[in-house]
Design a protein around this motif. Structure first.
Motif, PDB file in Angstrom:
ATOM      1  N   ASN A  54      74.608  15.323   0.857  1.00  0.00           N
ATOM      2  CA  ASN A  54      73.355  15.745   0.220  1.00  0.00           C
ATOM      3  C   ASN A  54      72.565  16.743   1.062  1.00  0.00           C
ATOM      4  OD1 ASN A  54      74.101  13.781  -1.597  1.00  0.00           O
ATOM      5  ND2 ASN A  54      72.440  12.369  -1.118  1.00  0.00           N
TER       6      ASN A  54
ATOM      7  N   GLY B 158      80.621  16.748  -3.898  1.00  0.00           N
ATOM      8  CA  GLY B 158      79.598  16.054  -4.663  1.00  0.00           C
ATOM      9  C   GLY B 158      78.578  15.340  -3.793  1.00  0.00           C
ATOM     10  N   ARG B 159      77.758  14.518  -4.449  1.00  0.00           N
ATOM     11  CA  ARG B 159      76.730  13.763  -3.743  1.00  0.00           C
ATOM     12  C   ARG B 159      77.331  12.598  -2.968  1.00  0.00           C
ATOM     13  NH1 ARG B 159      71.249  14.149  -5.094  1.00  0.00           N
ATOM     14  NH2 ARG B 159      70.755  15.786  -6.612  1.00  0.00           N
TER      15      ARG B 159
ATOM     16  N   GLY C 159      81.164  12.900   0.035  1.00  0.00           N
ATOM     17  CA  GLY C 159      80.021  13.659  -0.445  1.00  0.00           C
ATOM     18  C   GLY C 159      78.958  13.916   0.605  1.00  0.00           C
TER      19      GLY C 159
ATOM     20  N   ARG D  70      67.183  15.495  -1.429  1.00  0.00           N
ATOM     21  CA  ARG D  70      68.436  15.948  -0.839  1.00  0.00           C
ATOM     22  C   ARG D  70      68.472  15.803   0.673  1.00  0.00           C
ATOM     23  NH1 ARG D  70      70.024  21.463  -4.186  1.00  0.00           N
ATOM     24  NH2 ARG D  70      70.759  20.430  -6.070  1.00  0.00           N
TER      25      ARG D  70
ATOM     26  N   TYR E  44      79.215  21.023  -2.957  1.00  0.00           N
ATOM     27  CA  TYR E  44      79.663  21.406  -4.296  1.00  0.00           C
ATOM     28  C   TYR E  44      81.129  21.027  -4.519  1.00  0.00           C
ATOM     29  CZ  TYR E  44      75.435  24.119  -3.684  1.00  0.00           C
ATOM     30  OH  TYR E  44      74.140  24.487  -3.418  1.00  0.00           O
TER      31      TYR E  44
ATOM     32  N   ASN F 159      79.590  16.450  -9.320  1.00  0.00           N
ATOM     33  CA  ASN F 159      78.171  16.259  -9.022  1.00  0.00           C
ATOM     34  C   ASN F 159      77.519  15.195  -9.896  1.00  0.00           C
ATOM     35  OD1 ASN F 159      77.672  18.282  -6.919  1.00  0.00           O
ATOM     36  ND2 ASN F 159      78.256  19.747  -8.504  1.00  0.00           N
ATOM     37  N   HIS F 160      78.268  14.650 -10.821  1.00  0.00           N
ATOM     38  CA  HIS F 160      77.673  13.650 -11.710  1.00  0.00           C
ATOM     39  C   HIS F 160      78.517  12.385 -11.753  1.00  0.00           C
ATOM     40  CE1 HIS F 160      75.632  17.338 -13.040  1.00  0.00           C
ATOM     41  NE2 HIS F 160      74.640  16.534 -13.332  1.00  0.00           N
TER      42      HIS F 160
END
Length: 486
Positions: A174, A187-188, A172, A246, A184, A146-147
């Motif tokens: 959003n 990720g994004r 990913g 998001r 999750y 996620n980062h």
């Protein structure tokens, strides 16, 4: 060199990634063997979309260890990302590699095997050998997904399919639908550089592939993570936007920009796009897509429910009428496009009245194909703890009703082609009812068959034109060739 057996679970993105992983291992000299054979290393590219997917992932990993207890069993991907604690406690799993580390598979394997060799050398006995090697190589093989703003660049040169190549363009999501754990696990949104996509597709075209399919976790979001100023300069620069709303998916114009660039690649004759967000279809985007002759009129618009109350509980970002408007726009600019979709039955709180609304909506839209799923709890999602969970027998009954509807709608769509001319890209040979046929798909993904006996010149990866005679099976139409296209 060691032998490796690979097994894939899940979506087309996973399929793309495991083909690249196999390609990388072959280039390093590993011998690839079937998964049901004895191998030195077993690699399972896992899925976590449902609890059932988690279970299947564990089953395949355990099956590998049972096949060869001395083998190195590697768990890769989404199940690792969301179930790391379970993975680390599972004695059947020796090495765990999360998402955004698959491109480093070969080097990770090399490092692990070196550590294993050193550990074995100092082990007091065979029983303790290798037990001190960390499954994540000290937290380096599983990252905080996620980062990161990094798209995991991987390039495919060949694929198991001989005529169609799946090309991953983003990763990913959003959207955070209430039933889905994929944001999750993946990720994004991280978009692939357009330059790298063009380079890969150009290479596939040079290797003889005539049709490509753009795939990703949420391809409608392609480009929302790009720096706007860089994009204006013709550069694809991805940045992590921590404060990004998001619900944003406004990269639609960048996806169309990408389609227009791909359209110019020599050798590519058909372009398909994977599952789309309904809201991406606007007057502008529909018109721009219709202006691309290579773009196949085959669109998968994810629906999930035809009832607005259910859609709100699912945290979908559109209404049923907005969805209907998107379909209408596609049918306005394309001649008889194939519209396919996904539908979940038995979502928590779905009443008989809500299900009836969905049925009425599906009957009004009329799809080419519908993929019907019974809602399955996924631990870690909001839907899993919602009240008014629908009993399994009710889900089964509702699913059967929609499957019957899907079969009838699909037949009606195919019937449209009987007596008409059609173009098919031949893909494979198959025996049906004692007769050998060449099978392929039209631009809108209707499957057609051509008799091999009557058309000996027909070969795979050949485009032919013909007239549809009727149904060979419920899902395959029979084509009488008129001429070869290429």
């Amino acid at each position: 060199m060691k032998s490796v057996a690979l097994h894939n679970l899940g979506c087309k993105v996973n399929s793309y990634e495991i083909e690249v992983m196999q390609q990388m291992l072959q280039e390093k000299g590993y011998t690839i063997v079937p998964f049901d054979e004895t191998a030195d290393i077993y690699i399972v590219n896992t899925c976590t979309v449902t609890n059932i997917a988690d279970r299947k992932s564990r089953q395949m990993l355990h099956r590998a260890k049972q096949k060869n207890p001395a083998a190195l069993v590697v768990a890769v991907g989404c199940y690792v990302q969301t179930g790391r604690e379970d993975v680390e406690q599972d004695p059947c799993i020796d090495l765990a590699i999360g998402n955004n580390r698959k491109k480093n598979l070969a080097s990770i394997l090399e490092e692990y095997l070196q550590d294993l060799e050193q550990e074995d050398a100092v082990a007091e006995n065979a029983e303790n050998a290798g037990h001190g090697v960390d499954k994540t190589l000290h937290d380096t093989t599983v990252i905080d997904i996620n980062h990161t703003a990094e798209y995991e660049e991987m390039t495919l040169k060949q694929t198991a399919e001989h005529t169609r190549a799946y090309i991953k363009i983003q990763d990913g999501c959003n959207q955070f639908c209430s039933y889905c754990v994929i944001p999750y696990a993946r990720g994004r949104v991280r978009s692939r550089r357009a330059e790298d996509i063009i380079r890969e597709i150009t290479g596939m075209a040079q290797n003889g592939y005539r049709e490509i399919v753009l795939t990703g976790i949420h391809i409608s979001s392609y480009g929302i993570d790009f720096d706007e100023e860089a994009w204006k300069r013709g550069e694809s620069v991805s940045v992590l936007k921590e404060d990004e709303e998001r619900r944003d998916y406004s990269g639609s114009s960048k996806l169309i920009d990408l389609l227009e660039r791909i359209h110019t690649i020599e050798g590519i004759e058909r372009i398909r796009i994977g599952s789309l967000e309904p809201r991406i279809i606007t007057e502008e985007t529909a018109a721009r897509m219709a202006a691309l002759p290579k773009l196949c009129p085959h669109f998968h618009l994810s629906l999930q429910s035809g009832c607005d109350a259910t859609l709100r509980r699912m945290n979908r970002k559109y209404t049923s009428e907005e969805y209907a408007e998107s379909v209408a726009l596609l049918r306005k600019v394309f001649d008889h496009p194939a519209i396919t979709t996904d539908v979940i039955v038995g979502f928590p709180g779905e009443t008989e009245e809500e299900f009836a609304q969905t049925k009425e909506f599906l009957d009004r839209i009329q799809f080419f194909e519908m993929h019907i799923f019974k809602y399955s709890k996924r631990a870690g999602t909001r839907a899993a703890v919602m009240s008014h969970q629908v009993p399994d027998p009710v889900k089964t009954t509702r699913s059967a009703e929609l499957l019957a509807m899907e079969k009838e709608q699909s037949k009606q769509f195919r019937t449209h082609y009987v007596g008409r001319e059609a173009e098919v890209l031949l893909e494979e040979t198959k025996e049906i009812g004692g007769t050998e046929y060449l099978l392929g798909h039209t631009r809108d993904y209707v499957k057609l068959a051509v008799s091999v006996k009557e058309n000996k010149k027909n070969v795979a990866n050949t485009v032919i034109c013909g007239r549809v005679q009727g149904f060979l099976t419920d899902e395959i139409l029979l084509l009488s060739p008129l001429e070869f296209s290429k």
